[in-house]
Design a protein around this motif. Sequence first.
Motif, PDB file in Angstrom:
ATOM      1  N   PHE A 119       0.830  -1.218   0.000  1.00  0.00           N
ATOM      2  CA  PHE A 119       0.000   0.000   0.000  1.00  0.00           C
ATOM      3  C   PHE A 119       0.856   1.255   0.000  1.00  0.00           C
ATOM      4  O   PHE A 119       0.347   2.357   0.058  1.00  0.00           O
ATOM      5  CB  PHE A 119      -0.891  -0.005   1.259  1.00  0.00           C
ATOM      6  CG  PHE A 119      -0.101  -0.369   2.497  1.00  0.00           C
ATOM      7  CD1 PHE A 119       0.628   0.592   3.169  1.00  0.00           C
ATOM      8  CD2 PHE A 119      -0.035  -1.692   2.933  1.00  0.00           C
ATOM      9  CE1 PHE A 119       1.396   0.254   4.267  1.00  0.00           C
ATOM     10  CE2 PHE A 119       0.742  -2.046   4.028  1.00  0.00           C
ATOM     11  CZ  PHE A 119       1.463  -1.064   4.702  1.00  0.00           C
ATOM     12  N   GLY A 160      11.722   4.784   3.809  1.00  0.00           N
ATOM     13  CA  GLY A 160      12.757   3.920   4.373  1.00  0.00           C
ATOM     14  C   GLY A 160      12.327   3.182   5.609  1.00  0.00           C
ATOM     15  O   GLY A 160      11.357   3.538   6.268  1.00  0.00           O
ATOM     16  N   SER A 192       9.421   4.329  13.749  1.00  0.00           N
ATOM     17  CA  SER A 192       8.384   3.439  13.210  1.00  0.00           C
ATOM     18  C   SER A 192       9.024   2.331  12.382  1.00  0.00           C
ATOM     19  O   SER A 192       9.848   2.589  11.517  1.00  0.00           O
ATOM     20  CB  SER A 192       7.421   4.264  12.346  1.00  0.00           C
ATOM     21  OG  SER A 192       6.431   3.433  11.777  1.00  0.00           O
ATOM     22  N   SER A 215       4.288  -0.973  12.631  1.00  0.00           N
ATOM     23  CA  SER A 215       3.253  -0.980  11.593  1.00  0.00           C
ATOM     24  C   SER A 215       2.647  -2.367  11.521  1.00  0.00           C
ATOM     25  O   SER A 215       3.214  -3.275  10.928  1.00  0.00           O
ATOM     26  CB  SER A 215       3.875  -0.608  10.243  1.00  0.00           C
ATOM     27  OG  SER A 215       4.458   0.669  10.339  1.00  0.00           O
ATOM     28  N   HIS A 217      -1.047  -3.133  10.915  1.00  0.00           N
ATOM     29  CA  HIS A 217      -1.959  -3.070   9.758  1.00  0.00           C
ATOM     30  C   HIS A 217      -2.806  -4.312   9.529  1.00  0.00           C
ATOM     31  O   HIS A 217      -3.481  -4.417   8.492  1.00  0.00           O
ATOM     32  CB  HIS A 217      -1.191  -2.757   8.464  1.00  0.00           C
ATOM     33  CG  HIS A 217      -0.370  -1.507   8.490  1.00  0.00           C
ATOM     34  ND1 HIS A 217      -0.747  -0.373   9.156  1.00  0.00           N
ATOM     35  CD2 HIS A 217       0.832  -1.208   7.917  1.00  0.00           C
ATOM     36  CE1 HIS A 217       0.171   0.574   8.989  1.00  0.00           C
ATOM     37  NE2 HIS A 217       1.147   0.092   8.262  1.00  0.00           N
ATOM     38  N   ASN A 291      -3.786   6.612   3.063  1.00  0.00           N
ATOM     39  CA  ASN A 291      -3.554   7.580   1.997  1.00  0.00           C
ATOM     40  C   ASN A 291      -3.591   6.846   0.667  1.00  0.00           C
ATOM     41  O   ASN A 291      -2.741   5.998   0.424  1.00  0.00           O
ATOM     42  CB  ASN A 291      -2.136   8.145   2.152  1.00  0.00           C
ATOM     43  CG  ASN A 291      -2.151   9.567   2.632  1.00  0.00           C
ATOM     44  OD1 ASN A 291      -2.962  10.374   2.197  1.00  0.00           O
ATOM     45  ND2 ASN A 291      -1.238   9.868   3.527  1.00  0.00           N
TER      46      ASN A 291
END
Length: 344
Positions: A119, A160, A192, A215, A217, A291
């Motif tokens: 994504f 990155g 992150s 992350s 998700h 986004n």
Amino acid sequence: MGKTDVASMDLAELQVFFDTLGEPKFRAKQLFEWLHQKQVDTFAKMTNLPQKLREKLEEEATIGGVQMVEKLVSRVDGTRKYLFALENGSVIESVLMQYDYGNTVCVSTQAGCRMGCQFCASTLDGVERSLTAGEMLAQVYTIQKDLGQRISGVVLMGSGEPLDNYDAVLRFIRLLNDANGQNMGQRHMTLSTCGLIAQIYRLAKEQLQITLAVSLHAPNDEIRRQIMPVARANPMEELLQACVDYAAQTKRRITYEYAMMHGINDSDDCARELAKRLRHTLCHVNLIPMNPVKERAYTKSSDQRVQRFAHLLQQDGVETTIRRRLGSDIDAACGQLRRRYMQK
Ligand code: SAH
């Protein structure tokens, strides 16, 4: 031999370097302060260094940094997006976000990325190269100068994977935190990661006070592997265990990032499954309205879906917030300014 990049060196290393130049130690401290406190980008501006020494530094050393190529300023909330060029011509993005509690910069740690999240725009062409600590610092210093206000926080959420550039990122954190430099509190820094388990264990031992954001998700490996190739080598059960260990060692609460994608990871069942796995751990979930990236098939969940998902997590005892969207008028989703520039 190439020139020595003094922008990425700590004080002890600068002292050794000055020793090899036959210069006294206190000069190293002066140079450090020019670089990280006064934040100048040429030796010529370091007026308390003798002319001879400045000339020697020009010959032997360089100040690794970034050059501003483009700047977009949001008329809605003052958010700024910067496109910076590196020495080799690669470009990266940084973003300034203005909050009530201070100015935060979103820093890139690599030009591109090799993690392959389905994504994300940053990873579409793989990684060009990792950034040096000096290049990460220069993003903060340049924006601070451009804004004319202090930058009090950073999030390593630009392009990155920070833990794929481990040594330079650790160097960046320590230099930014240095009392003789920017003196930014570690509690105002967030790293992150897409979830590299071995490096999370390594990071836990560094005794840092930064916030670790992971992350996630997805509530399970099945969904996570569809959207994040890195999940294959880093199974969720082991990842969550590494996070629990990190929280125990650092006493710092983990942030789990969760980008809401329509029909992929946003059902009520997903929320319940996620809550079950995270309940009773020292954590906080940050839901990100995804986004849209034009090269990618995923679309964002509706606002109601995001609200409902947050409600379900909270109901099951998992603290949850929804990330506020800043700079909606300069949107060009994460990483897309860079891509547009590269395709010119
Ligand atoms: N490589 C690190 C940090 C950079 S990305 C990481 O994976 O965490 C910062 C955050 O933005 C990550 O949570 C990432 O998954 C998320 N992200 C990437 N593309 C996105 C998109 N199109 N919409 C919303 N979030 C996205």
